[in-house]
Enzyme design. Structure first.
Site, mmCIF file in Angstrom:
data_model
loop_
_atom_site.group_PDB
_atom_site.id
_atom_site.type_symbol
_atom_site.label_atom_id
_atom_site.label_comp_id
_atom_site.label_asym_id
_atom_site.label_seq_id
_atom_site.Cartn_x
_atom_site.Cartn_y
_atom_site.Cartn_z
ATOM 1 N N ASP A 261 72.499 52.518 5.611
ATOM 2 C CA ASP A 261 73.663 53.306 5.182
ATOM 3 C C ASP A 261 74.911 52.837 5.935
ATOM 4 O O ASP A 261 76.016 53.307 5.661
ATOM 5 C CB ASP A 261 73.427 54.813 5.319
ATOM 6 N N SER A 262 74.736 51.870 6.836
ATOM 7 C CA SER A 262 75.901 51.202 7.434
ATOM 8 C C SER A 262 76.762 50.550 6.350
ATOM 9 O O SER A 262 77.906 50.185 6.614
ATOM 10 C CB SER A 262 75.460 50.150 8.465
ATOM 11 N N ASP B 147 67.400 53.013 3.616
ATOM 12 C CA ASP B 147 67.850 53.889 4.697
ATOM 13 C C ASP B 147 68.309 55.214 4.097
ATOM 14 O O ASP B 147 69.220 55.240 3.260
ATOM 15 C CB ASP B 147 69.032 53.193 5.403
ATOM 16 N N LYS C 282 63.633 54.563 5.955
ATOM 17 C CA LYS C 282 63.932 54.845 7.363
ATOM 18 C C LYS C 282 64.785 56.098 7.416
ATOM 19 O O LYS C 282 65.641 56.314 6.568
ATOM 20 C CB LYS C 282 64.692 53.680 7.989
ATOM 21 N N GLU D 23 66.751 58.891 10.484
ATOM 22 C CA GLU D 23 67.154 59.034 11.883
ATOM 23 C C GLU D 23 66.650 60.356 12.459
ATOM 24 O O GLU D 23 66.593 61.363 11.761
ATOM 25 C CB GLU D 23 68.693 58.995 11.982
ATOM 26 N N GLU E 230 67.616 51.862 18.638
ATOM 27 C CA GLU E 230 68.968 51.290 18.601
ATOM 28 C C GLU E 230 69.692 51.618 19.903
ATOM 29 O O GLU E 230 69.854 52.798 20.269
ATOM 30 C CB GLU E 230 69.755 51.857 17.408
HETATM 31 O O1 KIV Z 1 72.461 51.743 8.519
HETATM 32 C C1 KIV Z 1 72.077 50.859 9.270
HETATM 33 O O2 KIV Z 1 72.359 49.667 9.103
HETATM 34 C C2 KIV Z 1 71.275 51.258 10.397
HETATM 35 C C3 KIV Z 1 71.321 50.345 11.555
HETATM 36 C C4 KIV Z 1 72.514 50.683 12.379
HETATM 37 C C5 KIV Z 1 70.098 50.412 12.322
HETATM 38 O O3 KIV Z 1 70.686 52.288 10.391
#
Ligand code: KIV
Length: 311
Positions: free
Chosen positions: A50-51, A89, A119, A121, A188
């Site tokens: 989600d970056s 993500d 993934k 968090e 991270e």
């Molecule tokens: O969104 C993303 O790219 C991430 C990384 C910062 C690990 O979660």
């Protein structure tokens, strides 16, 4: 297009690498052409992070990213990298509200984007989300340390677990996520020795490092940081492997200058047509332009048909 000779990267393949003490390669990716290049380079895992809210969409944080954004980008990546282990993500508020939301949205990554895992968090508080997703048959990856969706609560993008108490909490969270069924955990920006300790204690869980040192089972980097493609900042842990940003900027300036100087385009950059076809085209246009209403021969004609309009 699949990398020649490469079979689909699977969870058993990745656990096998860990058993053989071979590091796993993992990169972020958000689009088809980059996914194609990462596949050809042999990158094993791809994170559609989600970056992308920051690197691709220009927001200041990851919070505005939606499931629709993620599905669109993840499916493009899947098309570009058919054999990579693609991780979707889960964006902000796609799993925090409830276990049901978490399972439904994790399922969308699998069904609509063809991902191999998701993934999310968070530590102990997210263990039931991990368990629910895993019970639904979806491989789930945890993410501890600097968790960008909580950047406000964490006080900024900074190293997590430098003091012993917080380090112990991250260590405990890692064990809780593993027990909940997480097949992997991303650490991270935690100190290297904490990462090493968590990796050594992991029994059935692959530990991956982003800025957390060399002792994890594999490494993750943000693609845009590796190639100078994110103009706002470069995190300390990111190594620049090539300055694509500079190459592209120079190319853009050259294009601009060549158009202004009429050096671009050249004949190889356009398409022509045969002389006889062009002559025919001119004839057709001339026929169209010719006045055939018969009322314009008179200089005093004041009719309002188009072909008679006089200056
Ligand atoms: O969104 C993303 O790219 C991430 C990384 C910062 C690990 O979660």
């Amino acid at each position: 297009m699949a990398q020649e000779g490469r079979k689909k990267i699977t969870l058993p393949y990745l656990f096998d690498k860990v058993a053989k003490k071979e590091p796993i390669t993992w990169l972020t990716c958000y689009d088809y052409p980059t996914a194609y290049l990462q596949e050809q380079a042999g990158i094993e895992m791809i994170l559609v992070g989600d970056s992308l809210g920051m690197t691709m969409l220009g927001f200041d944080s990851t919070l505005p990213v939606t499931m629709a954004d993620m599905i669109r980008h993840a499916s493009a990546v899947r098309r570009g990298a058919p054999t990579a282990f693609v991780v979707g993500d889960m964006p902000y508020m796609s799993y925090q509200p409830s276990v049901e939301d978490a399972i439904r949205n994790a399922g969308r990554f699998m069904a609509e984007a063809g991902c191999d895992a998701i993934k999310l968090e968070g530590g102990a508080a997210m263990a039931d989300r991990i368990a629910g997703i895993v019970d639904a048959g979806i491989p789930a990856i945890g993410h501890l340390g600097l968790t960008p969706q909580s950047v406000s609560a964490l006080g900024g993008f900074k190293v997590q677990g430098k003091d012993a108490r917080l380090a112990k909490k991250i260590l405990d969270d890692a064990k809780i996520l593993e027990e909940a069924g997480a097949c992997m955990i991303l650490l991270e920006m935690v100190p290297d020795r904490l990462c090493k300790m968590i990796t050594e204690r992991a029994e059935n869980c692959i530990i991956l490092s982003l800025g957390s040192g060399p002792d994890a089972h594999g490494q993750l980097l943000i693609y845009h940081d590796m190639f100078g493609l994110y103009p706002k900042f470069k995190p300390k842990m990111a190594k620049v492997f090539g300055n694509a940003g500079e190459v592209i900027l120079n190319g853009l300036k050259t294009y601009h200058d060549e158009v202004i100087a009429r050096q671009f385009p050249q004949p190889e950059n356009w398409f022509g047509m045969k002389d006889e076809q062009f002559a025919e085209l001119e004839k057709l246009v001339a026929e169209d332009d010719a006045c055939d209403c018969g009322c314009c021969d008179d200089d005093d004609c004041d009719c309002d048909c188009d072909c008679c309009k006089k200056d």
